[in-house]
Design a protein around this motif. Structure first.
Motif, PDB file in Angstrom:
ATOM      1  N   ASN B  23       0.834  -1.192   0.000  1.00 17.49           N
ATOM      2  CA  ASN B  23       0.000   0.000   0.000  1.00 17.49           C
ATOM      3  C   ASN B  23       0.880   1.258   0.000  1.00 17.49           C
ATOM      4  OD1 ASN B  23      -1.721   2.107   0.690  1.00 17.49           O
ATOM      5  ND2 ASN B  23      -3.072   0.734   1.823  1.00 17.49           N
ATOM      6  N   VAL B  25       0.297   4.360   0.736  1.00 13.92           N
ATOM      7  CA  VAL B  25       0.176   5.243   1.897  1.00 13.92           C
ATOM      8  C   VAL B  25       0.978   4.692   3.077  1.00 13.92           C
ATOM      9  CG1 VAL B  25      -1.408   6.182   3.586  1.00 13.92           C
ATOM     10  CG2 VAL B  25      -2.020   6.204   1.199  1.00 13.92           C
ATOM     11  N   HIS B  26       0.899   3.364   3.286  1.00 14.90           N
ATOM     12  CA  HIS B  26       1.689   2.760   4.367  1.00 14.90           C
ATOM     13  C   HIS B  26       3.167   2.952   4.098  1.00 14.90           C
ATOM     14  CE1 HIS B  26      -1.717  -0.207   5.487  1.00 14.90           C
ATOM     15  NE2 HIS B  26      -2.075   1.048   5.490  1.00 14.90           N
ATOM     16  N   LEU B  29       4.203   6.242   5.178  1.00 15.11           N
ATOM     17  CA  LEU B  29       4.245   6.343   6.638  1.00 15.11           C
ATOM     18  C   LEU B  29       5.513   5.702   7.189  1.00 15.11           C
ATOM     19  CD1 LEU B  29       0.534   5.729   7.542  1.00 15.11           C
ATOM     20  CD2 LEU B  29       1.814   7.849   7.562  1.00 15.11           C
ATOM     21  N   VAL B  32       8.243   8.035   6.758  1.00 18.96           N
ATOM     22  CA  VAL B  32       8.230   9.078   7.791  1.00 18.96           C
ATOM     23  C   VAL B  32       8.958   8.576   9.036  1.00 18.96           C
ATOM     24  CG1 VAL B  32       6.760  10.388   9.342  1.00 18.96           C
ATOM     25  CG2 VAL B  32       6.107  10.144   6.976  1.00 18.96           C
ATOM     26  N   TYR B  58      11.598  17.521   6.365  1.00 15.26           N
ATOM     27  CA  TYR B  58      11.247  16.248   5.737  1.00 15.26           C
ATOM     28  C   TYR B  58       9.971  15.660   6.304  1.00 15.26           C
ATOM     29  CZ  TYR B  58      15.303  16.083   2.857  1.00 15.26           C
ATOM     30  OH  TYR B  58      16.209  16.367   1.884  1.00 15.26           O
ATOM     31  N   MET B  59       9.912  15.533   7.628  1.00 18.51           N
ATOM     32  CA  MET B  59       8.721  14.900   8.206  1.00 18.51           C
ATOM     33  C   MET B  59       7.528  15.829   8.150  1.00 18.51           C
ATOM     34  SD  MET B  59      10.181  13.056  11.512  1.00 18.51           S
ATOM     35  CE  MET B  59       8.592  12.473  12.037  1.00 18.51           C
ATOM     36  N   MET B  63       6.967  15.118   3.482  1.00 17.62           N
ATOM     37  CA  MET B  63       6.235  13.855   3.577  1.00 17.62           C
ATOM     38  C   MET B  63       4.730  14.079   3.636  1.00 17.62           C
ATOM     39  SD  MET B  63       7.934  11.168   3.386  1.00 17.62           S
ATOM     40  CE  MET B  63       9.026  11.731   2.178  1.00 17.62           C
ATOM     41  N   VAL B  64       4.319  15.213   4.242  1.00 15.66           N
ATOM     42  CA  VAL B  64       2.887  15.510   4.264  1.00 15.66           C
ATOM     43  C   VAL B  64       2.384  15.715   2.847  1.00 15.66           C
ATOM     44  CG1 VAL B  64       1.155  17.137   5.051  1.00 15.66           C
ATOM     45  CG2 VAL B  64       2.969  16.484   6.569  1.00 15.66           C
ATOM     46  N   LEU B  65       3.198  16.392   2.033  1.00 15.08           N
ATOM     47  CA  LEU B  65       2.787  16.614   0.643  1.00 15.08           C
ATOM     48  C   LEU B  65       2.728  15.290  -0.125  1.00 15.08           C
ATOM     49  CD1 LEU B  65       4.687  19.882  -0.197  1.00 15.08           C
ATOM     50  CD2 LEU B  65       2.303  19.570   0.347  1.00 15.08           C
ATOM     51  N   LEU B  67       2.053  12.408   1.173  1.00  9.16           N
ATOM     52  CA  LEU B  67       0.883  11.716   1.685  1.00  9.16           C
ATOM     53  C   LEU B  67      -0.371  12.249   1.026  1.00  9.16           C
ATOM     54  CD1 LEU B  67       0.933   9.599   3.843  1.00  9.16           C
ATOM     55  CD2 LEU B  67       0.292  11.297   5.505  1.00  9.16           C
ATOM     56  N   PHE B  68      -0.401  13.541   0.920  1.00 12.05           N
ATOM     57  CA  PHE B  68      -1.430  14.306   0.246  1.00 12.05           C
ATOM     58  C   PHE B  68      -1.766  13.761  -1.121  1.00 12.05           C
ATOM     59  CE2 PHE B  68      -2.926  18.521  -0.459  1.00 12.05           C
ATOM     60  CZ  PHE B  68      -3.059  18.964   0.816  1.00 12.05           C
ATOM     61  N   MET B  71      -2.981  10.167  -1.081  1.00 11.12           N
ATOM     62  CA  MET B  71      -4.349  10.032  -0.598  1.00 11.12           C
ATOM     63  C   MET B  71      -5.335  10.491  -1.657  1.00 11.12           C
ATOM     64  SD  MET B  71      -4.139  11.225   3.307  1.00 11.12           S
ATOM     65  CE  MET B  71      -3.372  10.210   4.541  1.00 11.12           C
ATOM     66  N   LEU B  72      -4.989  11.547  -2.380  1.00 15.04           N
ATOM     67  CA  LEU B  72      -5.899  12.041  -3.409  1.00 15.04           C
ATOM     68  C   LEU B  72      -5.988  11.068  -4.572  1.00 15.04           C
ATOM     69  CD1 LEU B  72      -5.376  15.861  -3.690  1.00 15.04           C
ATOM     70  CD2 LEU B  72      -7.388  14.627  -2.983  1.00 15.04           C
TER      71      LEU B  72
END
Lengths: 345, 165
Positions: B23, B25-26, B29, B32, B58-59, B63-65, B67-68, B71-72
């Motif tokens: 996955n 997304v995992h 993570l 991260v 970085y974190m 990484m948020v971007l 994940l963003f 997720m989208l």
């Protein structure tokens, strides 16, 4: 590391933890009371005198409600989401200096949990980490509205973190230190408060703090008309409670941060002219600090019932096209003034 | 030293998890968490500023971007695009090249003489700034130019084409 040191820090951490939880608890009551006051009604007044037991009742209700994890949700991440949110909210208060030193017998006790020499950056790191709680929760719910709310929250806080960081850079140019302890110690008395040298920086900072805490007028992540409940649509019982609690703790910590960065922290006017013993000055300083924090929390709530919310594109425009250029201008201005002051005065 | 081995083991473990998780997304993570262990490494090396900046940049941001976007896009195992054989072969060759380079570097590395840190406060902001703006001014400015170029490029890509009337 000696044992007494560990015990001392442990007690301090426990006190800070309990105080932030209690303040967060009573912020919920204060919010409703202030809302009542502003809208000319009573607010909650049934549980206890003046409704003082209302937060306890709410807490009990949160614990006893049924906990629902949607069948389509990703179970682990669904639980990790609110956990990260509350942990990051609680650990961010570690670097805030709550007061000067207390002397008990031979021991000198510093009222700061950890004097990290990059204290401000630590705060920023922890705040940045808080976004994960919201994003994971929203994504793991497996719900379109939650995902949209989570993405709104994340992009909002990333955008405003930039302006916040830039406004802090101007402040650091004045204070020459990243340690919160040094920054607060420099502002002794009243005329040395950083608000007098960084008024523009403070305005940028407080706007960004509102956005980071997801408070009105920037509370776009939760929006009944468009997104049902935002990122916590699928959450119930104490998990929802943890999200809400972390929001109130964030508000408390950001109030403390603003008070210590710009309003002198534990310093109060004429503190060195009173002729009191250092211990009394420390205790009065802690009280003064909390007074400032409560004033800021009141300000947060006051704004909530005064301003309508932004539209999302307006929010982004404000962040990127107004606050960031203003913050950069503030840095340049601070630099020019510092150099001129060195040259001519 | 023993702390270093624990953290290094964790870094390697989570880095491997990043690669082997299906996955996306995992996977992000785990990445991260890998970055978090890097932060711990920096602290162990006495570089507090670098540690915190690694943490924030970085974190907290990049990484948020990531994940963003993931997720989208909402990718999962079912819609994973099939990679062609050519890409797989190229990836294997590139991986082997990297492995050889790392082995060579390790071979040349002198592990006998212990590394002694001259100044324990070298990682503080003040010292780092002094070094960057005095000794390494040219590389520093060049890298900032590089970042500026990348930023202009990104803005240009994101900008919509103006409508022609």
């Amino acid at each position: 590391m000696e044992l007494s040191f560990v015990i001392e820090k442990f007690i301090l951490v426990t006190i800070v933890f309990i105080v932030s939880l209690v303040v967060a608890m009573y912020s919920t009551l204060a919010e409703r009371k202030i809302a009542g006051f502003m809208q000319d009604r009573y607010g909650p007044d049934r549980a206890g005198i003046f409704g003082l037991l209302q937060p306890l009742c709410d807490g009990g209700k949160f614990f006893f409600k049924e906990e629902i994890i949607p069948s389509g949700a990703h179970k682990t991440l669904f639980i990790i989401g609110p956990t990260i949110a509350i942990i990051t909210a609680c650990i961010s208060s570690a670097v805030i200096p709550w007061g000067q030193e207390l002397t008990i017998g031979e021991r000198v006790i510093s009222l700061q949990v950890a004097d990290v020499n990059v204290g401000i950056l630590y705060m920023f790191g922890v705040i940045a980490l808080g976004v994960y709680g919201i994003m994971l929760g929203g994504w793991a719910s497996n719900n379109k509205f939650s995902l949209m709310g989570a993405i709104r929250a994340a992009s909002q806080s990333i955008s405003y973190e930039i302006a916040m960081g830039l406004s802090i850079i101007a402040l650091l140019m004045v204070t020459q230190s990243l340690s919160l302890k040094d920054i607060v110690a420099q502002q002794s008395g009243f005329v040395n408060w950083n608000i007098w040298v960084q008024p523009l920086g403070f305005i940028i900072f407080i706007v960004c703090a509102f956005a980071e805490c997801n408070r009105v007028p920037f509370d776009l992540p939760e929006c009944e008309t468009e997104l049902v409940g935002g990122y916590h649509t699928e959450y119930s019982s104490m998990k929802l409670g943890l999200y809400m609690f972390s929001e109130y703790i964030n508000m408390f910590v950001s109030s403390a941060l603003m008070a210590s960065l710009y309003f002198g922290g534990y310093n109060f006017p004429f503190m060195n002219d009173l002729g009191l013993s250092p211990n009394w000055i420390t205790i009065l300083g802690v009280l003064a600090f909390f007074l400032k924090i409560f004033a800021f929390i009141f300000f947060f709530m006051w704004i909530r019932w005064t301003l309508p919310r932004f539209r999302y594109d307006q929010l982004m425009k404000l962040g990127w096209k107004m606050l960031i250029p203003l913050a950069i201008a503030n840095i340049v201005l601070t630099g020019v003034i510092t150099v001129l002051k060195d040259l001519y005065f | 030293m023993s702390l270093f081995y624990v953290v290094a083991l964790l870094s390697t473990f989570f880095a491997l998890m990043t690669i082997f998780t299906k996955n996306p997304v995992h996977s992000v993570l785990y990445l991260v968490i890998t970055f978090f262990t890097f932060t711990v490494h920096y602290i162990l090396l006495n570089a507090q500023f670098l540690a915190v900046v690694n943490f924030i940049v970085y974190m907290g941001a990049i990484m948020v971007l990531f994940l963003f976007v993931l997720m989208l896009l909402n990718m999962n195992e079912d819609v994973e695009p099939m990679k062609s054989t050519l890409v797989k072969v190229m990836a294997v060759i590139a991986g082997c090249c990297l492995f050889v380079t790392v082995c060579g570097a390790l071979h040349l590395f002198d592990t006998q003489t212990p590394l002694i840190e001259k100044d324990p406060s070298i990682g503080l902001v003040k010292n780092l700034g002094q070094v960057l703006f005095k000794e390494f001014l040219l590389p520093f400015e060049l890298s900032s130019l590089l970042l500026l170029t990348a930023m202009v490029g990104a803005v240009l890509l994101a900008k919509k084409e103006p409508k022609r009337i």
